[in-house]
Design a protein around this motif. Structure first.
Motif, mmCIF file in Angstrom:
data_model
loop_
_atom_site.group_PDB
_atom_site.id
_atom_site.type_symbol
_atom_site.label_atom_id
_atom_site.label_comp_id
_atom_site.label_asym_id
_atom_site.label_seq_id
_atom_site.Cartn_x
_atom_site.Cartn_y
_atom_site.Cartn_z
ATOM 1 N N SER A 203 54.052 36.580 41.856
ATOM 2 C CA SER A 203 52.615 36.678 42.221
ATOM 3 C C SER A 203 52.051 37.508 40.967
ATOM 4 N N LEU A 204 50.922 37.202 40.383
ATOM 5 C CA LEU A 204 50.316 38.119 39.535
ATOM 6 C C LEU A 204 48.802 38.484 39.702
ATOM 7 N N ALA A 205 48.595 39.718 38.980
ATOM 8 C CA ALA A 205 47.178 39.953 38.992
ATOM 9 C C ALA A 205 46.677 40.207 37.514
ATOM 10 N N GLY A 214 34.628 30.332 29.593
ATOM 11 C CA GLY A 214 36.164 29.692 29.593
ATOM 12 C C GLY A 214 37.383 30.557 29.759
ATOM 13 N N SER A 215 37.182 31.587 30.351
ATOM 14 C CA SER A 215 38.167 32.810 30.449
ATOM 15 C C SER A 215 39.397 32.015 31.711
ATOM 16 N N LEU A 216 38.782 31.387 32.797
ATOM 17 C CA LEU A 216 39.609 31.106 33.555
ATOM 18 C C LEU A 216 40.391 29.860 33.108
ATOM 19 N N ASN A 217 39.439 28.771 32.387
ATOM 20 C CA ASN A 217 40.117 27.706 31.643
ATOM 21 C C ASN A 217 41.329 28.103 30.793
ATOM 22 N N MET A 218 41.067 29.244 30.210
ATOM 23 C CA MET A 218 42.134 29.898 29.175
ATOM 24 C C MET A 218 43.487 29.983 29.864
ATOM 25 N N ILE A 219 43.415 30.817 31.173
ATOM 26 C CA ILE A 219 44.256 31.292 31.892
ATOM 27 C C ILE A 219 45.193 29.962 32.469
ATOM 28 N N LEU A 220 44.358 29.040 33.089
ATOM 29 C CA LEU A 220 45.239 27.874 33.377
ATOM 30 C C LEU A 220 45.628 27.055 32.472
ATOM 31 N N SER A 221 45.237 27.004 31.223
ATOM 32 C CA SER A 221 45.661 26.091 30.088
ATOM 33 C C SER A 221 46.935 26.840 29.716
ATOM 34 N N GLU A 222 47.285 28.287 29.489
ATOM 35 C CA GLU A 222 48.479 28.751 29.271
ATOM 36 C C GLU A 222 49.587 28.539 30.382
ATOM 37 N N LEU A 223 49.162 28.565 31.546
ATOM 38 C CA LEU A 223 50.185 28.102 32.385
ATOM 39 C C LEU A 223 50.625 26.726 32.649
ATOM 40 N N ALA A 224 49.751 25.976 32.163
ATOM 41 C CA ALA A 224 49.745 24.380 32.186
ATOM 42 C C ALA A 224 50.721 23.975 31.051
ATOM 43 N N TYR A 225 50.464 24.742 30.030
ATOM 44 C CA TYR A 225 51.341 24.742 28.903
ATOM 45 C C TYR A 225 52.783 24.815 29.071
ATOM 46 N N ALA A 226 53.023 25.735 29.975
ATOM 47 C CA ALA A 226 54.242 26.198 30.376
ATOM 48 C C ALA A 226 55.064 25.343 31.621
ATOM 49 N N ASN A 227 54.212 24.254 31.917
ATOM 50 C CA ASN A 227 54.549 23.467 33.072
ATOM 51 C C ASN A 227 54.469 24.311 34.395
ATOM 52 N N ILE A 228 53.811 25.220 34.655
ATOM 53 C CA ILE A 228 53.815 26.254 35.726
ATOM 54 C C ILE A 228 52.760 25.589 36.490
ATOM 55 N N ASN A 229 53.200 25.104 37.922
ATOM 56 C CA ASN A 229 52.087 24.706 38.897
ATOM 57 C C ASN A 229 51.787 25.733 39.852
ATOM 58 N N LEU A 230 50.638 25.994 39.780
ATOM 59 C CA LEU A 230 49.956 27.185 40.579
ATOM 60 C C LEU A 230 50.048 26.620 42.167
ATOM 61 N N THR A 231 50.322 27.767 42.934
ATOM 62 C CA THR A 231 50.311 27.388 44.422
ATOM 63 C C THR A 231 49.059 28.233 44.885
ATOM 64 N N MET A 232 48.494 29.175 44.116
ATOM 65 C CA MET A 232 47.514 29.903 44.745
ATOM 66 C C MET A 232 46.794 30.387 43.564
ATOM 67 N N ILE A 233 45.342 30.396 43.615
ATOM 68 C CA ILE A 233 44.447 31.267 42.795
ATOM 69 C C ILE A 233 43.261 31.692 43.515
ATOM 70 N N GLN A 234 43.032 33.060 43.242
ATOM 71 C CA GLN A 234 42.035 33.742 43.816
ATOM 72 C C GLN A 234 41.185 34.741 43.126
ATOM 73 N N SER A 235 40.172 34.717 43.068
ATOM 74 C CA SER A 235 39.253 35.723 42.409
ATOM 75 C C SER A 235 38.745 36.689 43.169
ATOM 76 N N ARG A 236 38.769 37.967 42.730
ATOM 77 C CA ARG A 236 38.274 39.081 43.224
ATOM 78 C C ARG A 236 37.195 40.020 42.338
ATOM 79 N N PRO A 237 36.308 40.768 42.699
ATOM 80 C CA PRO A 237 35.411 41.436 41.827
ATOM 81 C C PRO A 237 36.347 42.698 41.593
ATOM 82 N N LYS A 252 55.666 28.677 42.028
ATOM 83 C CA LYS A 252 57.150 28.842 42.426
ATOM 84 C C LYS A 252 57.962 28.850 41.015
ATOM 85 N N GLU A 253 58.064 29.674 40.753
ATOM 86 C CA GLU A 253 58.840 29.924 39.186
ATOM 87 C C GLU A 253 59.566 31.264 39.271
ATOM 88 N N ASP A 254 60.742 31.657 38.652
ATOM 89 C CA ASP A 254 61.047 33.047 38.783
ATOM 90 C C ASP A 254 60.514 33.814 37.455
#
Length: 283
Positions: A203-205, A214-237, A252-254
């Motif tokens: 779990s990350l903040a 494009g900030s969210l897209n950048m985050i998702l792209s970095e994780l996708a390049y590492a072949n990391i499959n997200l199980t949850m994403i949630q925005s908070r103010p 689900k990765e160590d």
């Protein structure tokens, strides 16, 4: 209270689903007689852990019907340095509970936590129409009120009813089957892992440098390049200015794996902060 290896802070009073999750964590840790410290809020649970009053805390993370628990997310993001050591999923089965001598026609008020009332709307409409509703601090508190007053019915679990001396009038009264809540076992930052298992969840903040396209897209792209499959994403103010948000993600990765470390290092170059909330066994 002197901190011990067996002390757990949880959202009280006794008989809540948090209590149930706490006892499940204690059993998984092999602790037969845990010291349980009742707290009035999740903020207090985090405070007990951060100040070293308790070795562990148990907080609700997410409900399958209501979504993420914002009080828990905000503590992880803005207030606490505690980390997640484990996860426990509790099946939520609500019961209608009353005073042992009460008749349903005597009930004038239905009391429960706001989520308990919301998750049993259909049952209440069909079986106790027109009754006033009162919001309590917990489902367990509603069982205590019902046990004391024949005119009050509570919505709680069977454990809380037994604990407070209330009578279960109907079981599984929730509107939706499969209602579950995930709870996190938390400890102070740097706490050694306490639960073993095969697959792990991280779990990350994530905090942005600035709110830009494009900030969210950048985050998702970095994780996708590492072949990391997200199980949850949630925005908070961020609570700093209108429209300024940060993100929680889980996958689900160590956290120690090379692809995850590479992705996190890339994100650290582009974000204000990458806060690792924990890496723990998947339930």
């Amino acid at each position: 209270m002197t901190p011990t290896q067996t002390s757990f802070a949880y959202l009280g009073p006794a008989g809540t689903y948090s209590d149930e999750a706490t006892r499940a964590f204690a059993a998984r840790l092999g602790i037969d007689d845990p010291t349980l410290v009742e707290c009035a809020s999740f903020d207090e649970v985090f405070d007990c852990v951060d100040r070293g009053k308790c070795e562990y805390g148990v907080v609700a993370k997410e409900n399958s019907l209501e979504g993420p628990v914002t009080a828990t997310l905000d503590n992880f993001a803005f207030k606490s340095s505690a980390v997640i050591l484990g996860e426990e999923v509790v099946d939520i089965h609500h019961c209608l509970v009353t005073h042992p001598d009460a008749r349903l026609e005597d009930v004038t008020t239905v009391a429960s936590h706001a989520q308990g009332l919301a998750q049993c709307r259909r049952f209440l409409l069909e079986n106790l129409p027109g009754r006033a509703t009162v919001t309590t601090s917990s489902t367990a508190e509603s069982a205590r009120l019902a046990a004391e007053d024949a005119h009050v019915a509570g919505i709680a679990n069977a454990f809380a009813a037994k604990l407070h001396g209330a009578c279960v009038r109907a079981r599984d009264i929730e509107d939706h089957c499969g209602n579950q809540t995930s709870f996190a076992l938390i400890g102070r930052q740097g706490h050694e892992p306490v639960l073993s298992g095969g697959e792990r969840k991280t779990s990350l903040a994530l905090f942005l440098q600035a709110d830009r396209a494009g900030s969210l897209n950048m985050i998702l792209s970095e994780l996708a390049y590492a072949n990391i499959n997200l199980t949850m994403i949630q925005s908070r103010p961020t609570k700093q200015s209108l429209g300024d948000y940060m993100f929680f993600v889980e996958f689900k990765e160590d956290v120690t794996s090379l692809p995850v470390q590479t992705a996190l290092n890339c994100l650290r170059l582009k974000l204000r902060e990458v806060k690792v909330l924990g890496s723990y066994p998947v339930v």
